[in-house]
Write an enzyme that holds these catalytic residues in place. Structure first.
Site, PDB file in Angstrom:
ATOM      1  N   ASP A   1       0.852  -0.714   0.194  1.00  0.00           N
ATOM      2  CA  ASP A   1       0.083  -0.274  -0.070  1.00  0.00           C
ATOM      3  C   ASP A   1       0.551   1.436   0.139  1.00  0.00           C
ATOM      4  O   ASP A   1       1.119   2.098  -0.112  1.00  0.00           O
ATOM      5  CB  ASP A   1      -0.457   0.321   1.472  1.00  0.00           C
ATOM      6  CG  ASP A   1      -0.670   0.062   2.275  1.00  0.00           C
ATOM      7  OD1 ASP A   1       0.888   0.335   2.118  1.00  0.00           O
ATOM      8  OD2 ASP A   1      -0.900   0.513   3.469  1.00  0.00           O
TER       9      ASP A   1
ATOM     10  N   ARG B   1      13.758  25.213   5.968  1.00  0.00           N
ATOM     11  CA  ARG B   1      13.128  26.623   5.404  1.00  0.00           C
ATOM     12  C   ARG B   1      11.717  26.735   5.468  1.00  0.00           C
ATOM     13  O   ARG B   1      11.346  28.100   5.523  1.00  0.00           O
ATOM     14  CB  ARG B   1      14.009  26.564   3.659  1.00  0.00           C
ATOM     15  CG  ARG B   1      15.602  26.199   3.591  1.00  0.00           C
ATOM     16  CD  ARG B   1      15.556  26.878   1.882  1.00  0.00           C
ATOM     17  NE  ARG B   1      14.735  25.755   1.540  1.00  0.00           N
ATOM     18  CZ  ARG B   1      14.930  25.611  -0.370  1.00  0.00           C
ATOM     19  NH1 ARG B   1      15.456  26.120  -1.132  1.00  0.00           N
ATOM     20  NH2 ARG B   1      14.891  24.047  -0.269  1.00  0.00           N
ATOM     21  N   GLN B   2      11.100  25.770   5.517  1.00  0.00           N
ATOM     22  CA  GLN B   2       9.713  26.667   6.216  1.00  0.00           C
ATOM     23  C   GLN B   2       9.588  27.054   7.392  1.00  0.00           C
ATOM     24  O   GLN B   2       9.117  26.144   8.704  1.00  0.00           O
ATOM     25  CB  GLN B   2       8.729  25.375   5.717  1.00  0.00           C
ATOM     26  CG  GLN B   2       8.480  25.172   4.877  1.00  0.00           C
ATOM     27  CD  GLN B   2       7.447  24.521   4.115  1.00  0.00           C
ATOM     28  OE1 GLN B   2       6.512  24.219   5.215  1.00  0.00           O
ATOM     29  NE2 GLN B   2       7.903  23.436   3.110  1.00  0.00           N
TER      30      GLN B   2
ATOM     31  N   GLU C   1       2.575   2.008   2.191  1.00  0.00           N
ATOM     32  CA  GLU C   1       3.744   2.406   3.699  1.00  0.00           C
ATOM     33  C   GLU C   1       5.351   1.800   3.757  1.00  0.00           C
ATOM     34  O   GLU C   1       5.278   0.676   3.318  1.00  0.00           O
ATOM     35  CB  GLU C   1       2.964   1.892   4.333  1.00  0.00           C
ATOM     36  CG  GLU C   1       1.582   2.582   4.554  1.00  0.00           C
ATOM     37  CD  GLU C   1       0.871   1.626   6.219  1.00  0.00           C
ATOM     38  OE1 GLU C   1      -0.487   2.647   6.159  1.00  0.00           O
ATOM     39  OE2 GLU C   1       1.257   1.098   6.601  1.00  0.00           O
TER      40      GLU C   1
ATOM     41  N   HIS D   1      19.590  25.947   8.045  1.00  0.00           N
ATOM     42  CA  HIS D   1      18.777  27.085   7.316  1.00  0.00           C
ATOM     43  C   HIS D   1      18.985  28.296   8.778  1.00  0.00           C
ATOM     44  O   HIS D   1      19.729  29.281   8.264  1.00  0.00           O
ATOM     45  CB  HIS D   1      17.173  27.166   6.848  1.00  0.00           C
ATOM     46  CG  HIS D   1      17.138  28.661   5.871  1.00  0.00           C
ATOM     47  ND1 HIS D   1      17.433  28.676   4.740  1.00  0.00           N
ATOM     48  CD2 HIS D   1      15.964  29.232   6.590  1.00  0.00           C
ATOM     49  CE1 HIS D   1      17.087  30.012   4.284  1.00  0.00           C
ATOM     50  NE2 HIS D   1      16.304  30.055   4.835  1.00  0.00           N
TER      51      HIS D   1
ATOM     52  N   ARG E   1      13.403  37.868  -4.577  1.00  0.00           N
ATOM     53  CA  ARG E   1      12.486  36.746  -5.198  1.00  0.00           C
ATOM     54  C   ARG E   1      10.797  37.104  -5.633  1.00  0.00           C
ATOM     55  O   ARG E   1      10.378  37.782  -4.803  1.00  0.00           O
ATOM     56  CB  ARG E   1      12.392  35.695  -4.166  1.00  0.00           C
ATOM     57  CG  ARG E   1      12.125  33.997  -4.173  1.00  0.00           C
ATOM     58  CD  ARG E   1      12.125  32.942  -3.318  1.00  0.00           C
ATOM     59  NE  ARG E   1      12.945  32.444  -2.914  1.00  0.00           N
ATOM     60  CZ  ARG E   1      13.921  32.011  -3.607  1.00  0.00           C
ATOM     61  NH1 ARG E   1      13.202  31.057  -4.947  1.00  0.00           N
ATOM     62  NH2 ARG E   1      15.149  31.903  -3.429  1.00  0.00           N
TER      63      ARG E   1
ATOM     64  N   ASP F   1      26.601  28.990  -0.508  1.00  0.00           N
ATOM     65  CA  ASP F   1      25.312  28.902   0.195  1.00  0.00           C
ATOM     66  C   ASP F   1      25.362  27.568   0.924  1.00  0.00           C
ATOM     67  O   ASP F   1      25.845  26.817   0.503  1.00  0.00           O
ATOM     68  CB  ASP F   1      24.555  29.289  -0.869  1.00  0.00           C
ATOM     69  CG  ASP F   1      22.671  30.184   0.088  1.00  0.00           C
ATOM     70  OD1 ASP F   1      22.846  30.269   0.637  1.00  0.00           O
ATOM     71  OD2 ASP F   1      22.055  29.438  -1.012  1.00  0.00           O
TER      72      ASP F   1
ATOM     73  N   LYS G   1      19.749  40.172  -4.265  1.00  0.00           N
ATOM     74  CA  LYS G   1      18.268  39.311  -4.277  1.00  0.00           C
ATOM     75  C   LYS G   1      16.912  39.939  -4.005  1.00  0.00           C
ATOM     76  O   LYS G   1      16.856  39.459  -3.415  1.00  0.00           O
ATOM     77  CB  LYS G   1      18.254  37.589  -3.846  1.00  0.00           C
ATOM     78  CG  LYS G   1      17.922  36.245  -3.838  1.00  0.00           C
ATOM     79  CD  LYS G   1      18.221  35.221  -3.957  1.00  0.00           C
ATOM     80  CE  LYS G   1      18.559  35.108  -2.522  1.00  0.00           C
ATOM     81  NZ  LYS G   1      18.079  33.747  -1.779  1.00  0.00           N
TER      82      LYS G   1
END
Length: 283
Positions: A33, A89-90, A35, A122, A185, A209, A183
């Site tokens: 399934d 990054r969230q 998983e 981050h 965005r 970076d 920069k």
């Protein structure tokens, strides 16, 4: 005993060698399934160090399963090393009703571990999202090791927020200037790069970076430099995610070489973070 996640097997082996510790036998499977199942058959140790980058949703589920599996097998102390932390990054809600995803996954990981080690997250403040002690490894300096001899080197970051990485790589290399691009965005894939005021014509340039994801930012920066007369342009990143067509974008822009670590195991992983992680684990 060291326990590797499926995407961090080479790094875990290198770390085991650094520490003189054994590697656990691990099985990764998937049910019909869809998983996932990650298991540690025969695990028999009081302590476990799980090493797993979480570049996908499946990798996070696998990590939680490995933590639970070693606990089930009797491990009294669990350390979780996350060389690359997905969702980092969230780290804030984009709008009302949105989650802080970095916090959500950090809390989930905290439930079955005693300690967490992160490599260049981050933002260092992400450590505060975990409910257990967190150590942060700065691996940026390692990126200088694979660099060739550079002519009048300039180390650039894509924006002011990442200038510390450029400075760290420059210091490790031993010479050169540092600067950054402006920069803006416009969307998740559209980035406008404004050239630095530093003269780069005829110079070797290293763009640094913490992560190269889709390559949009980096490729814009490379194109600006090559069009403006830079000699050779290199990209150096701790986390070479290189998603989608990132490699093609960079090649088309005129990149000489991409240098990364093995926090995410890619063909550009020219240097290992294992020694730096081992130093933190042995403290």
């Amino acid at each position: 005993m060291l326990v590797p996640g499926a995407s961090s097997q080479a790094l875990t082996a290198a770390l085991a060698s650094e520490l003189g510790e054994p590697l656990a036998a691990v099985e990764y499977d998937r049910f019909p399934d869809g998983e996932t199942l990650a298991a540690v058959p025969g695990f028999d140790a009081d302590t476990a160090t799980i090493v797993a980058s979480t570049a996908s949703n499946d990798a996070y589920i696998e990590l939680l399963q490995l933590q639970d599996a070693v606990r089930e097998a009797g491990a009294e102390e669990v350390t979780t090393v996350i060389p690359y932390m997905g969702y980092a990054r969230q780290d804030k809600a984009f709008e009302v009703g949105h989650p802080i995803s970095a916090r959500a996954v950090a809390r989930a990981v905290s439930t079955t571990t005693d300690r967490v080690v992160l490599v260049n997250p981050h933002e260092d403040a992400i450590a505060d999202f975990f409910d257990v002690p967190v150590d942060i490894v700065d691996a940026a300096g390692l990126l200088a090791e694979p660099l060739p001899e550079l002519h009048n080197p300039l180390f650039l970051s894509p924006d002011s927020g990442a200038i510390d990485i450029a400075e760290t790589v420059r210091d490790a290399y031993g010479s050169g200037e540092t600067d950054y691009f402006e920069k803006v965005r416009h969307s998740g894939t559209e980035v406008e790069i404004t050239p630095s005021e530093t003269d780069f014509e005829g110079r070797d340039v290293v763009i640094t970076d913490d992560i190269i994801a889709t390559g949009s930012t980096m490729s814009e920066a490379v194109a600006v430099l090559t069009d403006g007369g830079a000699n050779r342009v290199f990209c150096a990143t701790v986390h070479p995610l290189l998603a989608r067509s990132a490699r093609t974008k960079l090649s088309r822009a005129g990149i000489e070489r991409v240098i990364g670590t093995d926090t995410i195991e890619r063909d550009v992983s020219d240097v290992s973070v294992a020694p730096a992680i081992a130093d933190v684990l042995e403290r």
